[in-house]
Design an enzyme around this catalytic site. Structure first.
Site, PDB file in Angstrom:
ATOM      1  N   ASP A 131      29.917 -13.804 -29.854  1.00 28.24           N
ATOM      2  CA  ASP A 131      30.921 -13.272 -28.931  1.00 28.24           C
ATOM      3  C   ASP A 131      31.159 -14.194 -27.742  1.00 28.24           C
ATOM      4  O   ASP A 131      31.838 -13.828 -26.784  1.00 28.24           O
ATOM      5  CB  ASP A 131      30.523 -11.869 -28.445  1.00 28.24           C
ATOM      6  CG  ASP A 131      29.167 -11.860 -27.738  1.00 28.24           C
ATOM      7  OD1 ASP A 131      28.559 -12.941 -27.577  1.00 28.24           O
ATOM      8  OD2 ASP A 131      28.715 -10.765 -27.347  1.00 28.24           O
TER       9      ASP A 131
ATOM     10  N   HIS B  19      28.721 -15.501 -25.730  1.00 31.79           N
ATOM     11  CA  HIS B  19      27.787 -15.416 -24.606  1.00 31.79           C
ATOM     12  C   HIS B  19      26.880 -16.638 -24.544  1.00 31.79           C
ATOM     13  O   HIS B  19      26.629 -17.304 -25.551  1.00 31.79           O
ATOM     14  CB  HIS B  19      26.960 -14.122 -24.667  1.00 31.79           C
ATOM     15  CG  HIS B  19      25.904 -14.088 -25.725  1.00 31.79           C
ATOM     16  ND1 HIS B  19      25.995 -13.323 -26.864  1.00 31.79           N
ATOM     17  CD2 HIS B  19      24.696 -14.710 -25.808  1.00 31.79           C
ATOM     18  CE1 HIS B  19      24.906 -13.470 -27.590  1.00 31.79           C
ATOM     19  NE2 HIS B  19      24.108 -14.310 -26.967  1.00 31.79           N
TER      20      HIS B  19
ATOM     21  N   GLU C  99      26.697 -11.543 -21.353  1.00 36.08           N
ATOM     22  CA  GLU C  99      27.613 -10.983 -22.332  1.00 36.08           C
ATOM     23  C   GLU C  99      29.055 -11.076 -21.829  1.00 36.08           C
ATOM     24  O   GLU C  99      29.291 -11.367 -20.653  1.00 36.08           O
ATOM     25  CB  GLU C  99      27.248  -9.521 -22.611  1.00 36.08           C
ATOM     26  CG  GLU C  99      25.847  -9.311 -23.162  1.00 36.08           C
ATOM     27  CD  GLU C  99      25.718  -9.681 -24.634  1.00 36.08           C
ATOM     28  OE1 GLU C  99      26.611 -10.351 -25.176  1.00 36.08           O
ATOM     29  OE2 GLU C  99      24.704  -9.281 -25.254  1.00 36.08           O
TER      30      GLU C  99
ATOM     31  N   ASP D 288      16.015 -17.011 -20.427  1.00 39.07           N
ATOM     32  CA  ASP D 288      16.092 -15.554 -20.397  1.00 39.07           C
ATOM     33  C   ASP D 288      14.797 -14.949 -20.922  1.00 39.07           C
ATOM     34  O   ASP D 288      13.927 -15.655 -21.433  1.00 39.07           O
ATOM     35  CB  ASP D 288      17.288 -15.064 -21.220  1.00 39.07           C
ATOM     36  CG  ASP D 288      17.499 -15.864 -22.496  1.00 39.07           C
ATOM     37  OD1 ASP D 288      16.486 -16.190 -23.160  1.00 39.07           O
ATOM     38  OD2 ASP D 288      18.652 -16.165 -22.846  1.00 39.07           O
TER      39      ASP D 288
END
Length: 260
Positions: free
Chosen positions: A136, A138, A143, A67
């Protein structure tokens, strides 16, 4: 999915570095997908130590990004291109020509995303993709509620992810709101996925990804769909796994020739 529980982060780094070294011995020009952040640093340090010791030749290896932030100026020290060059490419003694990554400063961001997906295909695909996991759930910057079939694209970061990454910047205000990330569908095309998680803060996310249902709400759960996915966790990150004892027993009984 194989789950390997190790004593601590350093042990995880050594284990995965040896898997990378074994891959490079089999395929010297392997394309290695790398993640950023503090979690994978023990992997890169252990692999670089093997290169310096002469136990593995990484001179033909290729490195690709998972990323990239959108909008950081070229050469910004916290752009992921800069981080990967600093923490992976240079310690392995590689040149910039061994590196593939998306252009986060492109005017046409969507075009840059499509170009990166195309570049990965033209390079023959990723042989081993390293992953971390967010609190979370991801992976990359996919996400919660990201499509499990998504391709490389622009994503808006959640406020929690921006807070998690603020430690690398002078303030939260400096953390970009957008990133280019390999999509979950892109990630799943790698031949081997290896996720490293350490610390009690990741325990809930690990449990939901490994033992919960496959769901877009927990993007890392998509690893359950991959034919060769390995999750390496330290004792703290394994704390909420209901099947922890089973994972320990199966790894202890694993034939040596199978590798990671």
């Amino acid at each position: 999915m194989e789950v390997v529980i190790v004593p601590d982060a350093m042990a995880g780094g050594e284990l995965i570095a040896e898997a990378l070294a074994a891959l490079l011995r089999r395929k010297p020009d392997a394309l290695l997908g790398v993640a950023t952040g503090s979690t994978p640093l023990p992997i890169y340090q252990a692999l670089a130590a093997r290169v310096r010791a002469g136990s593995v030749d990484a001179s033909r290896a290729r490195i690709c990004q998972l990323d990239e932030y959108v909008g950081l100026p070229a050469g910004h020290p916290e752009s992921y291109r800069s981080v990967v060059l600093r923490e992976v490419v240079e310690p392995l003694g590689l040149g910039a020509d061994s590196f593939l990554g998306p252009d986060g400063a492109a005017e046409d961001v969507q075009g840059a995303c499509e170009a990166y997906d195309r570049a990965l295909r033209e390079a023959g695909g990723v042989d081993l993709q390293l992953l971390g996991i967010g609190t979370d759930g991801h992976i990359g910057f996919n996400e919660p509620c990201s499509s499990l079939a998504s391709r490389t694209r622009i994503k808006t970061l959640t406020q929690q992810t921006r807070k998690d990454n603020a430690r690398f910047f002078d303030s939260l205000d400096e953390v970009p709101h957008h990133v280019i990330t390999q999509g979950i569908g892109t990630i799943l095309e790698a031949r081997h996925l290896v996720l490293l998680a350490t610390g009690e803060g990741k325990a809930d996310a690990v449990a939901r990804a490994v033992e919960g249902p496959v769901a877009a709400l927990v993007p890392a759960s998509a690893l359950q769909l991959h034919p060769h996915a390995t999750v390496v966790v330290d004792e703290a990150a394994a704390a909420r796994l209901k099947l922890a004892d089973y994972f320990r027993a199966t790894y202890a009984a694993k034939p040596h020739w199978q590798g990671l």
